[in-house]
Design a protein around this motif. Structure first.
Motif, PDB file in Angstrom:
ATOM      1  N   TYR A  74       0.465 -34.626  18.006  1.00 32.44           N
ATOM      2  CA  TYR A  74       1.822 -34.913  18.474  1.00 32.44           C
ATOM      3  C   TYR A  74       2.005 -34.610  19.963  1.00 32.44           C
ATOM      4  O   TYR A  74       3.065 -34.886  20.526  1.00 32.44           O
ATOM      5  CB  TYR A  74       2.836 -34.082  17.679  1.00 32.44           C
ATOM      6  CG  TYR A  74       2.987 -34.513  16.241  1.00 32.44           C
ATOM      7  CD1 TYR A  74       3.427 -35.788  15.914  1.00 32.44           C
ATOM      8  CD2 TYR A  74       2.684 -33.635  15.205  1.00 32.44           C
ATOM      9  CE1 TYR A  74       3.561 -36.180  14.588  1.00 32.44           C
ATOM     10  CE2 TYR A  74       2.820 -34.020  13.874  1.00 32.44           C
ATOM     11  CZ  TYR A  74       3.256 -35.293  13.580  1.00 32.44           C
ATOM     12  OH  TYR A  74       3.391 -35.688  12.267  1.00 32.44           O
ATOM     13  N   ASN A  77       4.009 -36.745  22.816  1.00 35.26           N
ATOM     14  CA  ASN A  77       5.038 -37.581  22.196  1.00 35.26           C
ATOM     15  C   ASN A  77       6.402 -37.168  22.748  1.00 35.26           C
ATOM     16  O   ASN A  77       6.806 -36.020  22.609  1.00 35.26           O
ATOM     17  CB  ASN A  77       5.000 -37.389  20.670  1.00 35.26           C
ATOM     18  CG  ASN A  77       5.910 -38.347  19.925  1.00 35.26           C
ATOM     19  OD1 ASN A  77       6.967 -38.721  20.417  1.00 35.26           O
ATOM     20  ND2 ASN A  77       5.498 -38.742  18.725  1.00 35.26           N
ATOM     21  N   ALA A  79       9.279 -37.636  21.720  1.00 33.71           N
ATOM     22  CA  ALA A  79      10.260 -37.250  20.700  1.00 33.71           C
ATOM     23  C   ALA A  79      10.008 -35.846  20.159  1.00 33.71           C
ATOM     24  O   ALA A  79      10.785 -35.345  19.359  1.00 33.71           O
ATOM     25  CB  ALA A  79      10.226 -38.252  19.543  1.00 33.71           C
TER      26      ALA A  79
END
Length: 251
Positions: A74, A77, A79
């Motif tokens: 992740y 990323n 977000a």
């Protein structure tokens, strides 16, 4: 809402059993009655029995490493908060370090305590911990509550590395699922599972006002829920009505 959980494999089944016992232990130690502390001690013995499986520690360490690998994916990323990600990875690193540095199986140090092991050998016998069987244990139960609590906390402390790891792994697993409302027609619900995904845990929430008990079964291809109604005599009989509940599949 009542929450039911169903594990899809033996490893998660063991984790859930350990979590159940560890939470029970956490409830019993702060109490002051000798009977509560007796059951706290027998709970420690139960945890030792479950944790005695030879490959449990290796499985937990492997799962921690797997979670770290997933979380590293992740990074970058937009977000995902890097600070939150770093915090979880730090928790995983801490759990890995404390558990891997613990020598032997969980509870190994307690097995060297002859007094405790004497109680453990009698605890499995109905009424085996009576005062005439174990006078020294009977005397210990009459010690001040604070003294008993301190001893129990010391003994439970040997279980802490495993407990922290189990709590964190199950939290991450539960957080991976997305709840959805589903309907059981005439008390029956079935759902095919998508190929290529390996689910480990099913979570089901149902309104207790419905008076229904779910019977859950599943494998890598399908999950099935049969709703049962409890009679005044506590027997279960199949429900033939439509009902709604919340279902979460966690991978």
């Amino acid at each position: 809402m009542i929450l039911y959980e169903y594990p899809f494999n033996e490893r998660i089944r063991t984790y859930l059993r350990l979590e159940y016992l560890l939470r029970r232990l956490g409830e019993l130690i702060p109490r002051s009655h000798p009977l509560d502390h007796h059951f706290a001690l027998t709970t420690i013995f139960e945890i030792m029995d479950v944790a005695a499986r030879a490959d449990l520690k290796a499985d937990v360490l492997k799962d921690i490493e797997k979670q770290k690998h997933v979380l590293d994916g992740y990074r970058g990323n937009p977000a995902i908060s890097e600070a939150a990600l770093d915090g979880v990875v730090a928790q995983l690193d801490r759990c890995f370090g404390t558990l891997s540095s613990q020598v032997g199986k969980t509870g190994h140090l307690l097995t060297e305590n002859e007094w405790l092991m004497g109680i453990r050998s009698r605890a499995g016998i109905p009424g085996g911990t009576c005062g005439f069987d174990l006078p020294s244990y009977y005397a210990w139960q009459h010690r001040p509550a604070t003294e008993r609590q301190a001893a129990l906390q010391e003994w439970a402390g040997t279980l802490a590395p495993l407990a922290d790891s189990i709590y964190l792994l199950l939290k991450l697993l539960r957080d991976s699922g997305m709840p959805q409302k589903v309907a059981a027609e005439r008390g029956q619900f079935q759902q095919n599972l998508p190929q290529g995904r390996s689910f480990q845990l099913l979570r089901l929430r149902i309104d207790p006002a419905l008076g229904l008990v779910p019977e859950i079964s599943g494998n890598r291809l399908m999950v099935s829920v049969r709703l049962m109604r409890q009679t005044p005599q506590w027997h279960l009989q199949a429900c033939s009505e439509d009902a709604v509940f919340e279902l979460t599949l966690c991978a």
